[in-house]
Design a protein around this motif. Structure first.
Motif, PDB file in Angstrom:
ATOM      1  N   MET A 103      41.792  35.089  53.229  1.00  0.00           N
ATOM      2  CA  MET A 103      41.825  34.985  51.574  1.00  0.00           C
ATOM      3  C   MET A 103      40.810  35.095  50.854  1.00  0.00           C
ATOM      4  SD  MET A 103      44.323  33.701  50.188  1.00  0.00           S
ATOM      5  CE  MET A 103      44.566  31.909  48.446  1.00  0.00           C
ATOM      6  N   ILE A 104      39.712  34.838  51.182  1.00  0.00           N
ATOM      7  CA  ILE A 104      38.654  35.468  50.045  1.00  0.00           C
ATOM      8  C   ILE A 104      38.450  36.998  50.185  1.00  0.00           C
ATOM      9  CG2 ILE A 104      35.928  35.526  50.495  1.00  0.00           C
ATOM     10  CD1 ILE A 104      35.992  33.051  51.484  1.00  0.00           C
ATOM     11  N   ARG A 105      38.412  37.645  51.026  1.00  0.00           N
ATOM     12  CA  ARG A 105      38.748  38.686  51.554  1.00  0.00           C
ATOM     13  C   ARG A 105      39.715  39.406  50.438  1.00  0.00           C
ATOM     14  NH1 ARG A 105      40.608  43.157  51.478  1.00  0.00           N
ATOM     15  NH2 ARG A 105      42.776  42.798  53.133  1.00  0.00           N
ATOM     16  N   SER A 106      40.742  39.095  50.919  1.00  0.00           N
ATOM     17  CA  SER A 106      41.626  39.629  49.997  1.00  0.00           C
ATOM     18  C   SER A 106      42.710  39.356  48.393  1.00  0.00           C
ATOM     19  CB  SER A 106      43.306  39.458  50.781  1.00  0.00           C
ATOM     20  OG  SER A 106      43.546  38.344  51.340  1.00  0.00           O
ATOM     21  N   HIS A 107      41.942  37.673  48.516  1.00  0.00           N
ATOM     22  CA  HIS A 107      42.659  37.707  47.133  1.00  0.00           C
ATOM     23  C   HIS A 107      41.770  37.470  46.443  1.00  0.00           C
ATOM     24  CE1 HIS A 107      46.210  37.018  49.046  1.00  0.00           C
ATOM     25  NE2 HIS A 107      46.667  36.898  48.353  1.00  0.00           N
ATOM     26  N   LEU A 108      40.595  36.136  46.526  1.00  0.00           N
ATOM     27  CA  LEU A 108      39.739  36.153  45.938  1.00  0.00           C
ATOM     28  C   LEU A 108      37.988  36.584  45.274  1.00  0.00           C
ATOM     29  CD1 LEU A 108      38.831  31.977  47.824  1.00  0.00           C
ATOM     30  CD2 LEU A 108      39.858  33.068  45.750  1.00  0.00           C
ATOM     31  N   LEU A 109      37.444  37.746  46.268  1.00  0.00           N
ATOM     32  CA  LEU A 109      37.107  38.783  46.064  1.00  0.00           C
ATOM     33  C   LEU A 109      37.461  39.701  44.960  1.00  0.00           C
ATOM     34  CD1 LEU A 109      35.067  39.979  48.908  1.00  0.00           C
ATOM     35  CD2 LEU A 109      33.299  39.153  47.506  1.00  0.00           C
ATOM     36  N   GLN A 110      38.758  39.720  44.458  1.00  0.00           N
ATOM     37  CA  GLN A 110      39.467  40.518  43.763  1.00  0.00           C
ATOM     38  C   GLN A 110      39.666  40.140  42.265  1.00  0.00           C
ATOM     39  OE1 GLN A 110      40.153  43.632  44.192  1.00  0.00           O
ATOM     40  NE2 GLN A 110      39.779  43.531  46.056  1.00  0.00           N
ATOM     41  N   VAL A 111      39.986  38.469  42.262  1.00  0.00           N
ATOM     42  CA  VAL A 111      39.528  37.686  41.210  1.00  0.00           C
ATOM     43  C   VAL A 111      38.222  37.420  40.473  1.00  0.00           C
ATOM     44  CG1 VAL A 111      39.956  35.251  40.447  1.00  0.00           C
ATOM     45  CG2 VAL A 111      41.686  36.514  41.847  1.00  0.00           C
ATOM     46  N   MET A 112      37.190  37.482  41.344  1.00  0.00           N
ATOM     47  CA  MET A 112      35.837  37.622  40.781  1.00  0.00           C
ATOM     48  C   MET A 112      35.597  39.515  40.510  1.00  0.00           C
ATOM     49  SD  MET A 112      32.026  37.304  43.170  1.00  0.00           S
ATOM     50  CE  MET A 112      32.475  39.303  44.039  1.00  0.00           C
ATOM     51  N   ALA A 113      36.579  39.997  41.007  1.00  0.00           N
ATOM     52  CA  ALA A 113      35.548  41.379  40.350  1.00  0.00           C
ATOM     53  C   ALA A 113      36.316  41.569  39.211  1.00  0.00           C
ATOM     54  CB  ALA A 113      35.870  42.441  41.244  1.00  0.00           C
ATOM     55  N   LEU A 114      37.931  40.829  38.697  1.00  0.00           N
ATOM     56  CA  LEU A 114      38.054  41.112  37.809  1.00  0.00           C
ATOM     57  C   LEU A 114      37.106  40.109  37.028  1.00  0.00           C
ATOM     58  CD1 LEU A 114      40.687  41.734  36.297  1.00  0.00           C
ATOM     59  CD2 LEU A 114      41.611  39.956  36.954  1.00  0.00           C
ATOM     60  N   VAL A 115      37.254  38.813  36.916  1.00  0.00           N
ATOM     61  CA  VAL A 115      36.352  38.983  36.121  1.00  0.00           C
ATOM     62  C   VAL A 115      34.941  38.988  35.467  1.00  0.00           C
ATOM     63  CG1 VAL A 115      35.306  36.271  35.509  1.00  0.00           C
ATOM     64  CG2 VAL A 115      37.849  36.144  36.622  1.00  0.00           C
ATOM     65  N   MET A 116      34.343  39.716  36.698  1.00  0.00           N
ATOM     66  CA  MET A 116      33.112  40.119  36.755  1.00  0.00           C
ATOM     67  C   MET A 116      32.557  41.385  36.358  1.00  0.00           C
ATOM     68  SD  MET A 116      30.834  38.402  40.138  1.00  0.00           S
ATOM     69  CE  MET A 116      29.613  37.092  38.877  1.00  0.00           C
ATOM     70  N   ARG A 117      33.726  42.427  36.429  1.00  0.00           N
ATOM     71  CA  ARG A 117      34.046  43.682  36.310  1.00  0.00           C
ATOM     72  C   ARG A 117      33.166  43.777  34.062  1.00  0.00           C
ATOM     73  NH1 ARG A 117      39.376  45.868  37.547  1.00  0.00           N
ATOM     74  NH2 ARG A 117      40.438  44.516  35.604  1.00  0.00           N
ATOM     75  N   ASP A 118      33.224  44.939  34.121  1.00  0.00           N
ATOM     76  CA  ASP A 118      32.946  45.041  32.451  1.00  0.00           C
ATOM     77  C   ASP A 118      34.493  45.442  31.974  1.00  0.00           C
ATOM     78  OD1 ASP A 118      30.303  44.937  32.984  1.00  0.00           O
ATOM     79  OD2 ASP A 118      29.621  46.555  33.095  1.00  0.00           O
ATOM     80  N   LEU A 119      33.717  45.837  30.354  1.00  0.00           N
ATOM     81  CA  LEU A 119      35.217  45.909  29.884  1.00  0.00           C
ATOM     82  C   LEU A 119      35.499  47.615  30.336  1.00  0.00           C
ATOM     83  CD1 LEU A 119      34.896  43.757  26.293  1.00  0.00           C
ATOM     84  CD2 LEU A 119      36.018  43.520  28.276  1.00  0.00           C
ATOM     85  N   PRO A 120      36.496  48.375  30.328  1.00  0.00           N
ATOM     86  CA  PRO A 120      36.104  49.498  30.561  1.00  0.00           C
ATOM     87  C   PRO A 120      36.409  50.376  29.370  1.00  0.00           C
ATOM     88  CG  PRO A 120      38.101  48.357  30.000  1.00  0.00           C
ATOM     89  CD  PRO A 120      37.630  47.171  30.232  1.00  0.00           C
ATOM     90  N   LEU A 121      36.008  51.446  28.644  1.00  0.00           N
ATOM     91  CA  LEU A 121      36.147  52.037  28.030  1.00  0.00           C
ATOM     92  C   LEU A 121      37.502  52.446  27.833  1.00  0.00           C
ATOM     93  CD1 LEU A 121      33.059  54.658  27.841  1.00  0.00           C
ATOM     94  CD2 LEU A 121      33.435  52.191  27.036  1.00  0.00           C
ATOM     95  N   ASN A 122      38.440  53.070  28.586  1.00  0.00           N
ATOM     96  CA  ASN A 122      39.578  53.057  28.155  1.00  0.00           C
ATOM     97  C   ASN A 122      40.537  52.501  29.610  1.00  0.00           C
ATOM     98  OD1 ASN A 122      39.185  55.745  26.799  1.00  0.00           O
ATOM     99  ND2 ASN A 122      38.097  56.564  28.464  1.00  0.00           N
ATOM    100  N   PHE A 123      42.037  52.143  29.068  1.00  0.00           N
ATOM    101  CA  PHE A 123      42.351  51.342  30.233  1.00  0.00           C
ATOM    102  C   PHE A 123      43.300  52.117  30.319  1.00  0.00           C
ATOM    103  CE2 PHE A 123      40.909  48.465  27.551  1.00  0.00           C
ATOM    104  CZ  PHE A 123      41.485  46.946  28.314  1.00  0.00           C
ATOM    105  N   ASP A 124      42.695  53.264  32.039  1.00  0.00           N
ATOM    106  CA  ASP A 124      43.462  54.240  32.869  1.00  0.00           C
ATOM    107  C   ASP A 124      43.312  53.719  34.142  1.00  0.00           C
ATOM    108  OD1 ASP A 124      41.267  55.236  33.469  1.00  0.00           O
ATOM    109  OD2 ASP A 124      40.896  56.663  32.192  1.00  0.00           O
ATOM    110  N   ARG A 125      43.835  54.612  34.886  1.00  0.00           N
ATOM    111  CA  ARG A 125      44.731  54.591  36.297  1.00  0.00           C
ATOM    112  C   ARG A 125      42.751  54.074  37.339  1.00  0.00           C
ATOM    113  NH1 ARG A 125      50.305  54.648  38.761  1.00  0.00           N
ATOM    114  NH2 ARG A 125      51.043  54.592  36.532  1.00  0.00           N
TER     115      ARG A 125
END
Length: 182
Positions: free
Chosen positions: A1-23
Motif C-alpha cells: 500500500m505504501i509503495r503502490s498508493h501512498l507514495l503516489q499521493v505524496m508525490a501528487l501533493v508535493m510536486r511542483d506546478l507544471p508549466l504545461n499539463f501534458d503527458r
C-alpha cells in the motif's frame, strides 16, 4: 500500500506546478519527487515502524490475531501495519516530515491527506481516466527504489516486526524512543 498508493499521493501533493499539463511533464514531476525521497534522517530504525495485528476487539467484534487467520504463515513476518517518515529533498519541502501510514484493524479507518497550501493557478481533474496522472514505468521504478531501504530495514531487523491489538479507539502504533507504544 505504501509503495503502490501512498507514495503516489505524496508525490501528487508535493510536486511542483507544471508549466504545461501534458503527458510528459506531470509524470516527470512525480518522478522528481520520488527521486528526491529518502527515509527521514537516513535512519530506518527510528523512521520506520512495522507491526502485525494481535487479537483484540474492534467495534464490539472479537478479532483473531493475524497469524491465526486461515492461510497465514506466521513465519512470513507479513506486517498488517506500516508507518514510514520520509523527507523529500527539494527546496519547498526541506525539513518537512512526510509520514505515510497504512494498516488494518487499527480502528476509525481514515483516508486522508492533510496539507494546507495556496490555490494553484491551474486546476485539473484527478478523476475521469486522465492519463497525465497515471503511474508510468519510471514512476513505478522510483517508487520501488524509494522503498528499497524500508524493505532492507525489514530484512535486517532495523525495523523489527511488532504486534498491536485490534481496537476501536483509533490508536495507532507510535515509536517512543526505541519502543513501540500502542
Amino acid at each position: 500500500m505504501i509503495r503502490s498508493h501512498l507514495l503516489q499521493v505524496m508525490a501528487l501533493v508535493m510536486r511542483d506546478l507544471p508549466l504545461n499539463f501534458d503527458r510528459g511533464e506531470l509524470p516527470a514531476l512525480t518522478v522528481h519527487v520520488l527521486r528526491s525521497t529518502r527515509i527521514w534522517d537516513d535512519d530506518p530504525s527510528t523512521a520506520v515502524i512495522r507491526c502485525r495485528c494481535a487479537a483484540g476487539n474492534l467495534d464490539g467484534r472479537s478479532l483473531p490475531a493475524y497469524t491465526t487467520e486461515d492461510g497465514v504463515d506466521p513465519a512470513n513476518e507479513t506486517e498488517t501495519f506500516a508507518q514510514v517518515t520520509l523527507e523529500v529533498d527539494i527546496w519547498r519541502w526541506s525539513d518537512v516530515p512526510a509520514t505515510l501510514r497504512s494498516g488494518k484493524a487499527v480502528g476509525s479507518p481514515r483516508q486522508e491527506t492533510a496539507v494546507t497550501f495556496r490555490r494553484p493557478p491551474h486546476t485539473y481533474s484527478l478523476l475521469g481516466g486522465d492519463p497525465t496522472i497515471s503511474v508510468l514505468g519510471d514512476a513505478a521504478e522510483e517508487g520501488w527504489r524509494s522503498v528499497e531501504d524500508i524493505l532492507d530495514a525489514f530484512d535486517s531487523g532495523a525495523a523489527p516486526l511488532r504486534d498491536y491489538r485490534a481496537e476501536a479507539r483509533g490508536r495507532q502504533p507510535r515509536r517512543s524512543g526505541r519502543a513501540t507504544t500502542l
